[in-house]
Design an enzyme around this catalytic site. Structure first.
Site, PDB file in Angstrom:
ATOM      1  CD  GLU A 429      -2.338   1.201   2.894  1.00 23.55           C
ATOM      2  OE1 GLU A 429      -2.212   0.186   3.612  1.00 23.55           O
ATOM      3  OE2 GLU A 429      -2.999   2.191   3.220  1.00 23.55           O
ATOM      4  CG  ASP A 502      -0.123   1.817   6.220  1.00 23.51           C
ATOM      5  OD1 ASP A 502       0.997   1.272   6.102  1.00 23.51           O
ATOM      6  OD2 ASP A 502      -0.406   2.934   5.748  1.00 23.51           O
ATOM      7  CG  ASP A 504      -4.205   2.821   8.624  1.00 21.11           C
ATOM      8  OD1 ASP A 504      -4.475   1.957   7.754  1.00 21.11           O
ATOM      9  OD2 ASP A 504      -3.618   3.886   8.363  1.00 21.11           O
ATOM     10  CG  ASP A 506      -7.469   4.819   4.902  1.00 21.68           C
ATOM     11  OD1 ASP A 506      -8.714   4.689   4.927  1.00 21.68           O
ATOM     12  OD2 ASP A 506      -6.877   5.901   4.817  1.00 21.68           O
TER      13      ASP A 506
END
Ligand code: 0RA
Length: 639
Positions: A429, A502, A504, A506
């Site tokens: 990503e 990541d 998180d 997203d």
């Protein structure tokens, strides 16, 4: 004297058979429960729960409680009739002890009409007993509470009465053997997901799930008056739908057929089929019957009403299933499970039964609901036209050789190895993490493909748009495998494909989109175990010269406890991969010697695909949930 001797001999022979049976199970557990990994461990639960559900399906109980206890054991309680404790004349053993110690003895219960039971897991609860260091059984029956305990499948003493009760029911509690299983840590989320599904499939039965291991215990209660009708409404919760959930429930000679379906504006089909409440992920005869009835009836309806002209070809099976969410559940006496994972229903009589019963039902439904019928037909015929257009667009892309991989995408930093078995592709990503990964990697075996921004949601796109998406196109070219009819797993260039996002929200979203893409278009990659999820650390904790990377919050707490007493540790939380320099990324996440990776299972991908994530996301927060629906307000799931 002679009589006595004969009895002793018979008893002895039985006993020997029992011990041989238990030994066989302990020697080759895989033969009975498939594997001894975490999936095998959970098999034990389904086995015990299936027995309680059988009692419910027979109409004798309406509540099942599943509890993971603080000491790591698990119990299943039901309010059924209680497993009989009366002694069998010949074996001199109670029915209870027989089911718990004799292989396949469970099947002797029931009778009268077709007996429904979970044929796939139906290895018998004696297998659970054999693979547990301890198992306790409590039966409430005849006003008494009976109790008996077993060690590795062998009764410690005779059944005894330990109290009285007005209620009836059974509680089986077991402590899985740490020597048999790779892990004995039950996964609450796995249990909850499975039992929610179970509750949808056995309408009217309440299933409570409790995890007592946590400081503040976690609880769910599932009850669905509408059964699979509620299930379809739940699956379509976040979608635009056409009309109501169409529902039918029929008893036939072969057993029971229950079907719920509803069209949505999605371009994907979502179909979940079950036989005796077991998820038949590979489909089978019931699904074949459903598909052919659906195609036949929709086309006949279109012709009869002049929506399809004489010169028009019939709609295809794909056309009539685009955007359709279906739950199909059959119950039958002697289910035959076939296929690679024994999850394909093989009984041909179910194809004929579903085809005729559902065909007749749907024809009537469409005739009685002309507005909905018209709307459904319009949706299917639009799908047909769009499919032709998408196919033409795709053929153009493929004819141009755009997916042939003659020119690998510019963003791809390929590895030098040309041997797929020794090559890995990291899908990363963001450009900055992509840059770190390119610098930190082992160039010999590791290739890096950075993705910019979000990838297309394939749920809402047909093939032409999918192929118009540059991120997806690069990925297909890098993998070398083509798509659709041109998909060829033999051409795969990397046998480890690693999604690295990541830690998180997203990152989780991108991972879900990628999982959905792989599930829908490149399933064999998952089936072959080629797809992985990288596990970057959550924290870097340093104290003096000591530096540790930790991957979970639990591990962080443990380490901090251990560091108490020294100087104050420095804690760095990693929010994104980009915060790590190339060397750190290599050491913590990419180095094959030390990294952690999760292999993606069909279950994971299916869950991502099911839009389950929206639900999961909202469910993790509140501690106590009572999830129930009532038929009248099935459109507003009370979750
Ligand atoms: C057959 C007969 C009877 C009880 C059961 C099966 C039974 C089995 C299980 C397995 C888990 N929970 C269960 N509860 C009941 C008894 C029939 C009678 O009372 O006459």
């Amino acid at each position: 004297m002679a009589d006595n001797k004969k009895q002793t001999q018979e008893y002895g022979a039985d006993q020997i058979q029992v011990l041989e049976g238990l030994e066989a199970v302990r020697k080759r557990p895989g033969m009975y429960i498939g594997t001894t990994d975490v999936a095998g461990l959970h098999h034990l639960i389904w086995e015990v729960v299936d027995n309680a559900i059988d009692e419910a399906m027979a109409g004798h109980c309406n509540h099942v409680w599943v509890t993971i206890h603080e000491d790591g054991s698990l119990s299943v309680r039901d309010n059924g009739r209680g497993i009989p404790i009366e002694k069998h004349k010949k074996t001199k053993k109670s029915a209870l002890e027989t089911v718990l110690t004799v292989l396949h003895a469970g099947g002797k219960f029931g009778g009268g009409g077709y007996k429904v039971s979970g044929g796939l897991h139906g290895v018998g609860v004696s297998v659970v007993n054999a693979l547990s260091v301890k198992l306790s059984a409590e039966v409430w029956r005849n006003g008494n509470r009976y109790y008996q305990e077993y060690d590795m499948g062998v009764a410690k003493k005779e059944l005894e009465i330990v109290g009285d009760t007005e209620e009836t029911g059974t509680i089986i509690r077991f402590w899985p053997d740490k020597k048999v299983f790779e892990t004995t840590d039950f996964n609450f989320q796995t249990v909850v997901t499975r039992l929610r599904q179970q509750a949808y499939l056995t309408k009217g039965v309440t299933i409570s799930v409790i995890d007592e291991r946590l400081e503040r215990e976690d609880k769910y209660r599932f009850y669905f008056e509408g059964g699979i009708k509620s299930y379809v409404a739940h699956l379509n919760k976040s979608k635009e739908t056409f009309g109501e959930v169409i529902y039918m429930d029929r008893e036939v000679d072969e057993g029971m057929i229950e079907i719920a379906l509803q069209y949505t504006n999605s371009f994907q089909e979502h179909v979940f089929t079950f036989a005796n409440t077991i998820h038949t992920t590979e489909g089978g005869m019931h699904l074949t019957g459903f598909k052919s009835a659906l195609t036949r009836v929709v086309n006949a309806y279109g012709r009869k009403n002049g929506f399809l002209k004489e010169k028009d070809p019939n709609l295809t099976s794909e056309d009539v299933r685009e955007g359709l969410t279906t739950v199909l559940s059959v119950k039958l006496g002697d289910p035959q499970f076939e296929g690679q994972t024994k999850s394909k229903l093989g009984n041909p009589e179910m194809r004929t039964a579903v085809e005729s019963v559902f065909g007749e039902f749907l024809q009537e439904y469409l005739e009685e609901n002309p507005n909905e019928g018209k709307e459904i037909f319009a949706k299917c015929s639009l799908a047909a036209r769009a499919r032709l257009a998408a196919r033409a667009a795709r053929d153009t892309v493929i004819r141009k050789g755009a997916l042939d991989g003659l020119t690998l995408p510019g963003k791809l930093a390929d590895c030098s190895s040309k041997d797929p078995a020794n090559s890995e592709l990291f899908i990363v990503e963001g450009d900055s993490a992509g840059g770190s990964a390119k610098q930190g990697r082992n160039r010999e075996i590791q290739a890096i493909l950075p993705l910019r921004g979000k990838i297309l949601n394939v749920e809402h796109a047909r093939m032409d748009r999918i192929l118009g998406n540059n991120e997806i196109k690069s990925l297909i070219i890098a993998l070398g495998i083509g798509i659709g009819e041109f998909f060829d797993i033999e051409k795969l260039r990397y046998e480890r494909v690693v999604i690295m996002t990541d830690a998180d929200v997203d990152g989780a979203h991108i991972r879900t989109l990628l999982l959905t893409l792989f599930y829908r278009y490149f399933l064999p990659l998952i089936e072959n175990g080629y797809l992985y999820i990288a596990q970057p650390p959550l924290y870097k904790i340093s104290q003096g010269k000591r530096v540790e990377y930790v991957y979970t919050d639990d591990a962080k707490e443990e380490l901090l406890k251990e560091m108490e007493g020294g100087t104050k540790p420095n804690i760095q939380r990693y929010k994104g991969l980009g915060e790590m320099n190339p060397k750190q990324l290599w050491e913590t996440t990419m180095d094959p010697e030390t990294r952690r990776m999760l292999r993606v299972t069909i279950d994971d991908a299916e869950r991502a695909d099911k839009v389950f994530d929206t639900l999961m996301g909202s469910e993790v927060l509140p501690r106590k949930k009572f999830i129930q629906t009532h038929a009248k307000r099935v459109k507003n799931l009370d979750i």
